[in-house]
Design an enzyme around this catalytic site. Sequence first.
Site, PDB file in Angstrom:
ATOM      1  CG  HIS A 145      -0.363  18.681   2.003  1.00 11.37           C
ATOM      2  ND1 HIS A 145      -0.110  20.356   0.994  1.00 11.37           N
ATOM      3  CD2 HIS A 145      -1.132  19.112   1.066  1.00 11.37           C
ATOM      4  CE1 HIS A 145      -1.570  20.359   0.154  1.00 11.37           C
ATOM      5  NE2 HIS A 145      -1.764  19.542   0.507  1.00 11.37           N
ATOM      6  CE  LYS A 149       1.220  17.587  -1.104  1.00 14.25           C
ATOM      7  NZ  LYS A 149       0.823  16.494  -1.586  1.00 14.25           N
TER       8      LYS A 149
HETATM    9  P1  NAP Z   1      -0.669   7.677   2.429  1.00 12.72           P
HETATM   10  O1  NAP Z   1      -1.335   7.405   3.444  1.00 12.72           O
HETATM   11  O2  NAP Z   1       0.759   7.316   2.676  1.00 12.72           O
HETATM   12  O3  NAP Z   1      -1.548   6.633   1.445  1.00 12.72           O
HETATM   13  C1  NAP Z   1      -0.791   5.953   0.082  1.00 12.72           C
HETATM   14  C2  NAP Z   1      -0.814   4.261  -0.041  1.00 12.72           C
HETATM   15  O4  NAP Z   1      -0.715   3.779  -1.488  1.00 12.72           O
HETATM   16  C3  NAP Z   1      -0.315   4.029   1.806  1.00 12.72           C
HETATM   17  O5  NAP Z   1      -0.494   2.841   1.911  1.00 12.72           O
HETATM   18  C4  NAP Z   1       1.086   2.971   0.557  1.00 12.72           C
HETATM   19  O6  NAP Z   1       1.393   1.670   0.720  1.00 12.72           O
HETATM   20  C5  NAP Z   1       0.194   2.706  -1.628  1.00 12.72           C
HETATM   21  N1  NAP Z   1       1.082   1.662  -2.064  1.00 12.72           N
HETATM   22  C6  NAP Z   1       2.574   3.076  -2.137  1.00 12.72           C
HETATM   23  N2  NAP Z   1       2.763   1.911  -3.787  1.00 12.72           N
HETATM   24  C7  NAP Z   1       1.797   1.277  -4.127  1.00 12.72           C
HETATM   25  C8  NAP Z   1       1.366   0.845  -5.037  1.00 12.72           C
HETATM   26  N3  NAP Z   1       2.932   0.237  -6.344  1.00 12.72           N
HETATM   27  N4  NAP Z   1       0.902   0.566  -5.735  1.00 12.72           N
HETATM   28  C9  NAP Z   1      -0.272   0.101  -4.739  1.00 12.72           C
HETATM   29  N5  NAP Z   1      -0.292   1.103  -3.531  1.00 12.72           N
HETATM   30  C10 NAP Z   1       1.101   1.468  -3.279  1.00 12.72           C
HETATM   31  O7  NAP Z   1      -1.123   9.145   1.544  1.00 12.72           O
HETATM   32  P2  NAP Z   1      -1.792   9.233   1.002  1.00 12.72           P
HETATM   33  O8  NAP Z   1      -2.454  10.367   2.212  1.00 12.72           O
HETATM   34  O9  NAP Z   1      -3.857   8.390   0.853  1.00 12.72           O
HETATM   35  O10 NAP Z   1      -1.688  10.580  -0.189  1.00 12.72           O
HETATM   36  C11 NAP Z   1      -1.423   9.536  -1.205  1.00 12.72           C
HETATM   37  C12 NAP Z   1      -1.852  10.277  -2.551  1.00 12.72           C
HETATM   38  O11 NAP Z   1      -2.718  11.385  -2.896  1.00 12.72           O
HETATM   39  C13 NAP Z   1      -0.466  11.309  -2.337  1.00 12.72           C
HETATM   40  O12 NAP Z   1      -0.049  11.813  -3.975  1.00 12.72           O
HETATM   41  C14 NAP Z   1      -1.112  12.799  -2.222  1.00 12.72           C
HETATM   42  O13 NAP Z   1      -0.676  13.914  -2.291  1.00 12.72           O
HETATM   43  C15 NAP Z   1      -2.327  12.831  -3.068  1.00 12.72           C
HETATM   44  N6  NAP Z   1      -3.747  13.049  -2.121  1.00 12.72           N
HETATM   45  C16 NAP Z   1      -4.353  14.035  -3.385  1.00 12.72           C
HETATM   46  C17 NAP Z   1      -5.773  14.751  -3.047  1.00 12.72           C
HETATM   47  C18 NAP Z   1      -6.039  15.130  -4.546  1.00 12.72           C
HETATM   48  O14 NAP Z   1      -7.890  15.232  -4.133  1.00 12.72           O
HETATM   49  N7  NAP Z   1      -5.822  14.910  -5.811  1.00 12.72           N
HETATM   50  C19 NAP Z   1      -6.039  14.837  -2.268  1.00 12.72           C
HETATM   51  C20 NAP Z   1      -4.943  14.199  -0.661  1.00 12.72           C
HETATM   52  C21 NAP Z   1      -4.012  13.408  -1.325  1.00 12.72           C
HETATM   53  P3  NAP Z   1       2.257   2.124   1.978  1.00 12.72           P
HETATM   54  O15 NAP Z   1       2.495   2.643   3.264  1.00 12.72           O
HETATM   55  O16 NAP Z   1       2.870   0.564   2.993  1.00 12.72           O
HETATM   56  O17 NAP Z   1       4.066   2.293   1.208  1.00 12.72           O
END
Ligand code: NAP
Length: 255
Positions: A145, A149
């Site tokens: 990844h 992550k």
């Molecule tokens: P990311 O870019 O860091 O996005 C997470 C977002 O959530 C950030 O903007 C963060 O804000 C915000 N956040 C943090 N705490 C929060 C809360 N309590 N309420 C609302 N928003 C909040 O990460 P990402 O790459 O999008 O990934 C997010 C999650 O999805 C991870 O756990 C990743 O492993 C997962 N994921 C899943 C899949 C799937 O197919 N299931 C695919 C890809 C990723 P700040 O940056 O300001 O803290």
Amino acid sequence: MSIKVIIAGFKGKMGSTALEMVKADKDLSLAALLDPFATEESFEGVPVFKNKEDLIGLDADVWVDFTTPKFAYTNTRFALENGFAPVVGTTGFTTEEIEGLTALSVEKKLGGLIAPNFAIGAILLMQFAAQAAKYFPNLEIIELHHDKKKDAPSGTAVKTAELISQTRAALQQGASDEEELMAGARGAEFDGFRIHSVRLPGLVAHQEVIFGAQGEGLTIRHDSYDRVSFMSGVNLGIKEVVKREKLVYGLEHLL
Ligand code: NAP
């Protein structure tokens, strides 16, 4: 009538891609957006909230969650307690948490989905790997990844390992006198086999399951090159959870 969607984590990489997907589908509409650090009060006419408690009583059907492992469990509980069917892509849930949330969904008669991976190719990889493990019980999982992550191993790797364990004969792999000369060199152990996590800039989400047997090998690999690969699964999840009365773990249960 369109399905009204809340997106928690709408500024993140996955959340912002989900936002575009919802906007592009005439059967879906945005009810609210959530981010604890948001500075704006609305985004393209959709209200933006900093605290989830301010969403209590909101007219919405589905809670899409792409936040962080630290908040995903309390967010999902909150969604179920307040009548929003959760579609959760955030990873890092424990088995006990998933069981607890499933029981809560039944009590609330709400559908829901926790999907470690929304890409159809990744679902197929998991199924193929579980099938191959019946014949090739010696295997290692390598998940790769991007370097932002937060959790390791990935939720997809854990789910793959769980499915493999259901078909693979019990076996402790490796030499009995094997010694790690550097801590972590052999990766994490799951049920007698190993999971390795690679983190590098430039990567999105990738996984290999490598099988080895006498004189032959088999590698099954899936690559998500773009986050758009997850969106047909998120879209399906939103449209399916509103028809159901129980949360499921894994997109395959809705296909
Ligand atoms: P990311 O870019 O860091 O996005 C997470 C977002 O959530 C950030 O903007 C963060 O804000 C915000 N956040 C943090 N705490 C929060 C809360 N309590 N309420 C609302 N928003 C909040 O990460 P990402 O790459 O999008 O990934 C997010 C999650 O999805 C991870 O756990 C990743 O492993 C997962 N994921 C899943 C899949 C799937 O197919 N299931 C695919 C890809 C990723 P700040 O940056 O300001 O803290």
